[in-house]
Design an enzyme around this catalytic site. Structure first.
Site, PDB file in Angstrom:
ATOM      1  N   ALA B 147       0.828  -1.205   0.000  1.00 45.37           N
ATOM      2  CA  ALA B 147       0.000   0.000   0.000  1.00 45.37           C
ATOM      3  C   ALA B 147       0.862   1.254   0.000  1.00 45.37           C
ATOM      4  O   ALA B 147       0.489   2.263  -0.605  1.00 45.37           O
ATOM      5  CB  ALA B 147      -0.933   0.007   1.190  1.00 45.37           C
ATOM      6  N   THR B 148       2.018   1.205   0.656  1.00 47.66           N
ATOM      7  CA  THR B 148       2.868   2.404   0.677  1.00 47.66           C
ATOM      8  C   THR B 148       3.325   2.750  -0.725  1.00 47.66           C
ATOM      9  O   THR B 148       3.273   3.910  -1.143  1.00 47.66           O
ATOM     10  CB  THR B 148       4.072   2.179   1.612  1.00 47.66           C
ATOM     11  OG1 THR B 148       3.583   1.970   2.922  1.00 47.66           O
ATOM     12  CG2 THR B 148       4.988   3.368   1.606  1.00 47.66           C
ATOM     13  N   ASN B 244      -6.714   3.402  10.166  1.00 43.78           N
ATOM     14  CA  ASN B 244      -6.049   2.256  10.785  1.00 43.78           C
ATOM     15  C   ASN B 244      -5.975   2.348  12.297  1.00 43.78           C
ATOM     16  O   ASN B 244      -5.706   1.366  12.957  1.00 43.78           O
ATOM     17  CB  ASN B 244      -4.644   2.096  10.193  1.00 43.78           C
ATOM     18  CG  ASN B 244      -3.807   3.317  10.417  1.00 43.78           C
ATOM     19  OD1 ASN B 244      -4.292   4.438  10.381  1.00 43.78           O
ATOM     20  ND2 ASN B 244      -2.535   3.115  10.679  1.00 43.78           N
ATOM     21  N   GLN B 273      -7.050  -0.972   4.876  1.00 49.44           N
ATOM     22  CA  GLN B 273      -7.737  -1.527   6.048  1.00 49.44           C
ATOM     23  C   GLN B 273      -9.175  -1.918   5.720  1.00 49.44           C
ATOM     24  O   GLN B 273      -9.865  -2.464   6.569  1.00 49.44           O
ATOM     25  CB  GLN B 273      -7.762  -0.505   7.187  1.00 49.44           C
ATOM     26  CG  GLN B 273      -6.409  -0.052   7.655  1.00 49.44           C
ATOM     27  CD  GLN B 273      -5.693  -1.123   8.443  1.00 49.44           C
ATOM     28  OE1 GLN B 273      -6.276  -2.133   8.822  1.00 49.44           O
ATOM     29  NE2 GLN B 273      -4.422  -0.920   8.683  1.00 49.44           N
ATOM     30  N   SER B 293      -3.491  -3.610   0.164  1.00 54.28           N
ATOM     31  CA  SER B 293      -2.301  -4.243   0.705  1.00 54.28           C
ATOM     32  C   SER B 293      -2.581  -5.725   0.936  1.00 54.28           C
ATOM     33  O   SER B 293      -3.637  -6.086   1.441  1.00 54.28           O
ATOM     34  CB  SER B 293      -1.931  -3.557   2.014  1.00 54.28           C
ATOM     35  OG  SER B 293      -0.847  -4.218   2.589  1.00 54.28           O
ATOM     36  N   GLY B 294      -1.631  -6.569   0.569  1.00 54.30           N
ATOM     37  CA  GLY B 294      -1.843  -8.017   0.702  1.00 54.30           C
ATOM     38  C   GLY B 294      -1.873  -8.490   2.133  1.00 54.30           C
ATOM     39  O   GLY B 294      -2.709  -9.307   2.517  1.00 54.30           O
ATOM     40  N   HIS B 295      -0.969  -7.953   2.955  1.00 53.47           N
ATOM     41  CA  HIS B 295      -0.841  -8.523   4.281  1.00 53.47           C
ATOM     42  C   HIS B 295      -1.884  -8.005   5.268  1.00 53.47           C
ATOM     43  O   HIS B 295      -1.858  -8.372   6.430  1.00 53.47           O
ATOM     44  CB  HIS B 295       0.574  -8.319   4.826  1.00 53.47           C
ATOM     45  CG  HIS B 295       0.904  -6.915   5.193  1.00 53.47           C
ATOM     46  ND1 HIS B 295       1.021  -6.523   6.501  1.00 53.47           N
ATOM     47  CD2 HIS B 295       1.150  -5.831   4.442  1.00 53.47           C
ATOM     48  CE1 HIS B 295       1.325  -5.236   6.517  1.00 53.47           C
ATOM     49  NE2 HIS B 295       1.412  -4.798   5.285  1.00 53.47           N
ATOM     50  N   THR B 333       9.692  -7.398 -12.829  1.00 53.82           N
ATOM     51  CA  THR B 333       9.085  -8.729 -12.884  1.00 53.82           C
ATOM     52  C   THR B 333       8.142  -8.926 -11.709  1.00 53.82           C
ATOM     53  O   THR B 333       8.482  -8.602 -10.571  1.00 53.82           O
ATOM     54  CB  THR B 333      10.194  -9.788 -12.845  1.00 53.82           C
ATOM     55  OG1 THR B 333      11.048  -9.587 -13.949  1.00 53.82           O
ATOM     56  CG2 THR B 333       9.610 -11.177 -12.906  1.00 53.82           C
ATOM     57  N   CYS B 418       3.697   2.675  12.777  1.00 55.27           N
ATOM     58  CA  CYS B 418       4.737   3.634  12.402  1.00 55.27           C
ATOM     59  C   CYS B 418       5.079   4.565  13.548  1.00 55.27           C
ATOM     60  O   CYS B 418       6.172   5.070  13.631  1.00 55.27           O
ATOM     61  CB  CYS B 418       4.333   4.450  11.194  1.00 55.27           C
ATOM     62  SG  CYS B 418       2.723   4.128  10.562  1.00 55.27           S
TER      63      CYS B 418
END
Lengths: 102, 494
Positions: B147-148, B244, B273, B293-295, B333, B418
């Site tokens: 996401a960043t 968040n 989120q 974001s994946g995680h 890639t 953060c």
């Protein structure tokens, strides 16, 4: 089109018990409890279903998920680690830290 | 017969006691007399039971013997309640990824052989799953590293592409992605995100004009204020869908409708989120750019996705240039396994969203009711109708950091990851108008798919115990119990 023959009651029950056993073999607390709960919910839903075609499709879905679950459980057993604080048994009482200067 | 070593030890203690008696108090550097040097026959390697030499910096305190950790099996892990920071990878996601980490290692951009084709097929399937989750077309999805990166790509990309004519950007005070554009990054209300401070300085030098929209008391932005802030040279509005720290959900549909009326203003949202947790539809929300974001949705770290609308087309300047992969917006890639991971995570999220949401709501209610029933002076920060998996509570008269330290069996955070390294109060809560002491004493409980009832009960029990203990030590709490109004006290005394 011929009527779909739904899986027998025995086949469903056997799949249910295998799924439960597999879910229970996860070594991580959270995954184990999640998959146990999901398996129970899924088969409860299957039990309340009356349309043979949908029973068949849900059954096939559950068979596929069991295969995924089996592999995941093995990986989880290989790398699963420490116990969580909730799993603490009475024999392992919680250690309390006290200051040593009193 | 006693073994030699212990005999020696006995002799030594006897002698040292005699020495202490005869010399009175001994300093650390005082030399021993030659007569006593001759009796030190114990080997230097030998250390008797409870052998211990005080050092001068111990100031008379005793020391405990170091606690030895048992084997890995005996070690106990804390309960994880920080799902806003990251979520565990779902085992089903890992299972989908593993083939691409072992045998199917082809480069998805290879067009000449089967290795490439199967990897490409997997990536395209994953793209479709991600697109389905947010109601988009697969061609609109660009895979990024997270996401960043997507926020950087969207905000800098759009701003730079239109910089000839448009130099104004709007964001909210609680959006973290705004930080890297701000030229006012040193001003009082800036929300610094340490990791992107550098790029913020860089773009600030380019001279963009940034408006920080204030939020209302409940964390939601006001549509009137947004409309008033729009200028003819506004190129981008960036608003976070779900915050968040507080779980506040912005009225995206209304904002989208409002911005659609203004031509040439692009709408970006950081939905890291939100995606997979609440229903998100890019067409309903009229969003032009979205960060995923994946995680945060039980997928792997290191992968994210950008939604970049093609009709009407959003033009942006890519940050990475190279082979022209991903529509030229993000060359490089693709990590096949990670892309497959985010795809499978999105597929499961779509399938489980309703069930997950119902369950998380139930757990969140259980947590809030459980704590409220036993602890008084607890304030819930943010909006009551926010995302239930993010519960931000402030415990008055207790410091959040000390609470965190005391709760070693629970992995929590006092804000976003953060800022958790600093002791500064949360800027998000400050922007909501929370008093400084309340922002200091806040804890964020992040519930997720794998949280159980037993864990929630454990947390309630521990929170109650710890808050009670910390309040007992607090002089402020004592004064409150005596009925003194804390705010009426003049602390300076001068």
């Amino acid at each position: 089109m011929s009527a779909v023959v739904p899986p027998s009651r025995r086949a469903i029950l056997s799949l249910y018990s295998t799924s439960l056993r597999t879910a229970n073999s996860f070594s991580s607390y959270n995954f184990r409890h999640y998959f146990l709960r999901r398996t129970k919910e899924k088969f409860r839903q299957l039990q309340n279903e009356s349309d043979p075609a949908r029973i068949q499709s849900q059954f096939n879905e559950a068979v596929k998920e069991l295969a995924v679950l089996r592999r995941s459980a093995i990986v989880n057993q290989l790398y699963g680690g420490w116990k969580l604080a909730v799993e603490r048994t009475p024999e392992q009482p919680e250690e309390t830290m006290t200051r040593s200067d009193n | 017969m006693l073994p030699r070593a212990s005999r020696a030890a006995l002799r030594r203690t006897g002698i040292s006691r005699a020495a202490t008696l005869s010399h009175g108090r001994r300093g650390f550097v005082q030399p021993s007399g030659a007569d006593r040097a001759s009796v030190m026959d114990v080997p230097s390697t030998y250390q008797g039971e409870a052998h211990f030499t005080p050092r001068s910096d111990m100031l008379g305190f005793k020391l405990e013997a170091p606690r030895r950790e048992g084997s890995a099996k005996e070690k106990i892990r804390p309960i994880y309640l920080d799902m806003q920071a990251t979520t565990p990878v779902d085992p089903r996601v890992l299972d989908a990824m593993l083939p691409y980490m072992t045998d199917q290692y082809g480069n998805p951009h290879s067009r000449t052989h089967a290795y490439g084709w199967e990897a490409e097929q997997a990536v395209e399937d994953a793209r479709k799953h991600v697109a389905d989750l947010i109601g988009a077309d697969p061609k609109d999805i660009v895979f990024t590293s997270g996401a960043t990166e997507t926020n950087n790509m969207a905000i800098k990309g759009v701003a730079r592409f239109h910089k000839e004519k448009k130099r104004h950007i709007i964001t909210t005070q609680t959006v973290r992605s705004c930080k890297f554009l701000s030229k006012h990054s040193y001003s009082t209300n800036s929300q610094e995100h340490k990791c992107v401070l550098d790029s913020c300085r860089k773009l600030g030098e380019e001279g963009f004009d940034i408006t920080y929209l204030p939020v209302q008391k409940n964390g939601i932005i006001s549509l009137d204020e947004l409309e008033a802030a729009l200028r003819p040279d506004t190129s981008l509005v960036s608003i976070m869908t779900v915050n968040n720290e507080t779980g506040v959900i912005q009225p995206m549909k209304e904002i989208g409708t409002l911005l659609r009326k203004h031509r040439g203003v692009y709408f970006h949202t950081d939905a890291a989120q939100a995606v997979g947790k609440i229903p998100v539809d890019v067409n309903e929300m009229n969003v032009d750019l979205m960060s995923i974001s994946g995680h945060k949705l039980y997928g792997p770290k290191g992968i994210g996705a950008a939604y970049v609308r093609r009709r009407p087309r959003v033009r942006l300047e890519p940050i990475l240039s190279g082979g022209g992969q991903e529509r030229g917006l993000r060359s490089g890639t693709l990590p096949t396994a990670l892309a497959v991971g985010i795809g499978e995570a999105a597929r499961i999220a779509k399938q489980e969203m309703q069930r997950d949401h119902a369950r998380i709501s139930e757990l969140s209610r259980r947590l809030i009711d459980g704590i409220n029933s036993r602890v008084e002076h607890v304030v819930r920060n943010g909006d009551v109708n926010g995302y239930p998996g993010c519960v931000n509570l402030s415990f008055s008269y207790v410091e959040g950091e000390s609470l965190l330290m005391a709760l070693k069996d629970i992995a929590l955070s006092s804000g976003s990851a953060c800022t958790s390294a600093s002791l500064e109060p949360s800027y998000v809560l400050r922007a909501l108008g929370a008093a400084e002491d309340m922002a200091h004493s806040s804890l964020r409980f992040g519930l997720g798919r794998f949280t159980t009832e037993a864990e929630v009960d454990f947390v309630i029990k521990h929170i109650i115990r710890t808050v009670d203990r910390l309040r007992e030590m607090s002089p402020l709490w004592e004064m409150v119990q005596e009925g003194i109004d804390i705010n009426s006290i003049d602390w300076s005394q001068h």
